[in-house]
Scaffold this active site. Structure first.
Site, mmCIF file in Angstrom:
data_model
loop_
_atom_site.group_PDB
_atom_site.id
_atom_site.type_symbol
_atom_site.label_atom_id
_atom_site.label_comp_id
_atom_site.label_asym_id
_atom_site.label_seq_id
_atom_site.Cartn_x
_atom_site.Cartn_y
_atom_site.Cartn_z
ATOM 1 N N ASP A 66 0.822 -1.207 0.000
ATOM 2 C CA ASP A 66 0.000 0.000 0.000
ATOM 3 C C ASP A 66 0.863 1.267 0.000
ATOM 4 O O ASP A 66 1.888 1.329 0.686
ATOM 5 C CB ASP A 66 -0.877 -0.005 1.256
ATOM 6 N N GLU A 87 1.735 -0.506 -4.932
ATOM 7 C CA GLU A 87 0.807 0.574 -5.284
ATOM 8 C C GLU A 87 1.647 1.846 -5.345
ATOM 9 O O GLU A 87 1.935 2.468 -4.324
ATOM 10 C CB GLU A 87 -0.301 0.729 -4.239
HETATM 11 C C1 NOJ Z 1 -4.288 3.228 -0.837
HETATM 12 C C2 NOJ Z 1 -5.477 2.351 -0.608
HETATM 13 O O1 NOJ Z 1 -5.854 1.744 -1.824
HETATM 14 C C3 NOJ Z 1 -6.558 3.232 -0.033
HETATM 15 O O2 NOJ Z 1 -7.790 2.564 0.040
HETATM 16 C C4 NOJ Z 1 -6.113 3.741 1.316
HETATM 17 O O3 NOJ Z 1 -7.069 4.656 1.799
HETATM 18 C C5 NOJ Z 1 -4.762 4.457 1.232
HETATM 19 N N1 NOJ Z 1 -3.815 3.739 0.438
HETATM 20 C C6 NOJ Z 1 -4.162 4.641 2.614
HETATM 21 O O4 NOJ Z 1 -3.772 3.418 3.159
#
Ligand code: NOJ
Length: 583
Positions: free
Chosen positions: A245, A299
């Protein structure tokens, strides 16, 4: 004919647990697909990965919230869909201040989803169906309820417990100004002030997201050791990989400077700092230490293609989400440019591209493509945006075939295979902090997180048992017609299209692994062949186009009329092998 050939080989060749809350005990390993001797070599290069948002997938115990038992019961559905792996959004104990991206304990399962034994059973049973499991790891922050943060609050200023986070005195004579001017990814402030035991205002702590998500200090050895141990904990349980993440954010400039006007690449105080790559090199070593190496998926939201590609160097992550295509409007030139750019930026590092039409943060494709502003941007979401769902559905079908024909790895977010629209929820049921932190202007992300319809009737359309509680977010009446059961009985449904597309992709080496060659069929058309023997043609213009010579139609997103491909449609054709003038 343009013969700009890109081979997947070009595009794709290319600790200690000290101080951690509970080191993982040694475990007998399950025979997950990851561990089988016949496990596909580098399966992640061409995999189809289905994203499960557990809370909204299937509710076996009838409490209105999805759970792991629900996923276990629906594994045959996922196997029939033809996916290679499941990516689960965070399934850990969490106060759900940000849908579970506020993790209170990495070595357990949220009680509303089940328990660790159930997760192990799910990983094993999915493996028996040939489906791998990927889980979410959230390194940038943890929940304010995590024992580390609670200990840091209790221990007070100057304590070793606070060094795992970013606690600082405030600026100004009374310390009442935030330590930096950084802006949250969810808008607004990135600092929250604590209160001392005697009731006086205390230090501030950093959170790039909500106050319930304090940022970790990645310069601290405990933070590094803890995450490496968490990786092993799950890899030992048969998990095939992790989705990382907010992967460009964890490292901060220790001096915590004000935001510079135009920082040099790698020098922004909290985005994509050069030192971040050490973390992922260490994680890669953990992943590679397994007989069947585990996979790292990042991500990484970065506009600079060269900086993005650095995360995919051979000793770092295996793949990262490519969000560029999803931000493009429904426009042939813009989408073609995005696809070319993506393939070109991956080629030098030998990593496969990924194709992502949506996820749990993004407006659903059938809604997005039915709007005048058909590209995606977080800051352009508004209540009451006019939407033509019939148009959007036609285009989403075409986009599904387009992306499934591209070289690399394909992600499908649960419910997109049913063509579910974004739901405009009543404000009073919205839980997403993006909505609140925008002052109610942004509808937030819950509209794509509404529980799935499995049958056309019942209190939650088959999401839960007949006597179940109401689902945690209300399903619109229109979901009934899109239920799995209805679509399974309809050969022209979105679900049937996805199943057919994934079956062809699985069966045909050319479609999955063949070289990509672009073909010029007009300004409004995206056309390419894979392996010289299958063509994918998408018509984004306003008029039907004639199909080129071909040996047969493999699949089409809309009915073809008199050999013509209608607007907003994709067709896959079998064509003469490369060298012949066929496509
Ligand atoms: C990316 C995630 O996909 C999202 O849902 C989240 O709110 C943020 N990162 C923070 O962790």
């Amino acid at each position: 004919m343009d013969s700009d050939v890109l081979s997947p080989a070009d595009a794709a060749s290319g600790a200690s647990a000290a101080g951690s809350p509970g080191a993982s005990p040694a475990l007998p390993r399950h025979q997950a697909p990851t561990d089988r001797p016949d496990a596909g070599h580098e399966w992640w290069r061409t995999a189809v990965i289905y994203q499960v948002y557990v809370r909204s997938f299937a509710d076996a115990d009838g409490d209105g919230t999805g759970d792991l038992a629900g996923v276990r019961a629906r594994l045959p559905y996922l196997a029939a869909l033809g996916v290679d792996a499941l990516w689960f959004n965070p399934w850990y104990p969490s106060p759900l201040a940000d849908g579970g991206y506020d993790v209170a304990d990495y070595r357990a399962i949220h009680p509303m989803f089940g328990d660790l034994a159930e997760a192990e059973a799910l990983i094993r049973e999915a493996g028996e169906l040939g489906i791998r499991t990927i889980i979410d790891i959230v390194p940038n922050h943890i929940s304010h309820e995590h024992e580390w943060f609670q200990a840091a609050l209790a221990a007070g200023p100057g304590s070793p417990e606070r060094e795992r986070f970013w606690f600082r005195p405030g600026r100004g004579e009374h310390g009442d100004q935030e330590p930096t001017d950084w802006v949250s990814s969810f808008q607004g402030s990135t600092w929250t002030r604590t209160t001392n035991p005697d009731g006086t205002p205390g230090e501030w702590y950093l959170h790039l997201f909500t106050p319930e998500q304090p940022d970790l200090n990645w310069n601290h050895p405990d933070v590094r050791a803890e995450h490496e141990d968490v990786l092993r904990f799950w890899f030992d349980r048969g998990v095939a990989g992790v989705r990382i993440d907010s992967a460009a954010l964890p490292v901060k400039d220790e001096a915590l400077p004000m935001l510079p006007v135009d920082p040099a690449p790698g020098q922004h105080p909290h985005v994509d700092r050069d030192e971040i790559h050490d973390i992922y090199r260490a994680w890669r070593a953990v992943a590679d230490s397994y007989e069947q190496p585990r996979v790292l998926v990042g991500e990484v939201w970065l506009e600079d293609a060269a900086r993005f590609a650095r995360y995919l160097r051979p000793d770092e992550m295996h793949t990262a989400f490519n969000f560029d295509l999803m931000t493009q409007p429904w426009d042939a030139e813009a989408m073609r440019r995005s696809i070319r750019r993506t393939l070109a930026e991956h080629a030098p590092v030998g990593a496969p591209a990924t194709w992502v039409l949506s996820n749990h943060d993004i407006t659903r494709p059938v809604t997005r493509y039915g709007r005048e502003d058909s590209g995606f941007a977080f800051d352009r979401k508004r209540f009451g945006t006019p939407t033509d769902l019939a148009l959007g559905t036609r285009r989403a079908r075409a986009a599904a075939l387009l992306t499934a024909a591209l070289p690399g790895c394909l992600y499908i977010y649960q419910g997109d295979e049913l063509g579910l629209p974004e739901v405009e929820l009543p404000r009073e049921v919205i839980e997403d902090p993006m909505h609140f932190r925008s002052g109610g202007v942004d509808p937030g992300r819950d509209g794509c997180r509404v529980p799935l319809p499995w049958s056309g009737d019942g209190v939650s359309l088959g999401f839960g048992p007949d006597d179940a509680a109401e689902p945690w977010l209300p399903q619109p009446a229109a979901f009934a017609a899109l239920a799995v059961e209805r679509q399974e009985a309809d050969a022209s449904s979105m679900l049937a299209l996805y199943r057919d597309a994934l079956a062809l992709r699985r069966d045909r080496d050319d479609l999955r692994e063949g070289d990509l060659a672009w073909h010029e069929l007009g300004a409004d058309v995206i056309a390419f062949t894979r392996g010289g023997t299958v063509a994918s043609i998408t018509n984004l213009g306003g008029a039907p186009i004639a199909l080129p010579d071909h040996r047969g139609v493999l699949l089409a997103s809309s009915p073809l009329a008199a050999g013509m491909l209608p607007p907003d449609s994709t067709v896959w054709l079998a064509v003469e092998p490369a060298g012949d003038e066929s496509a």
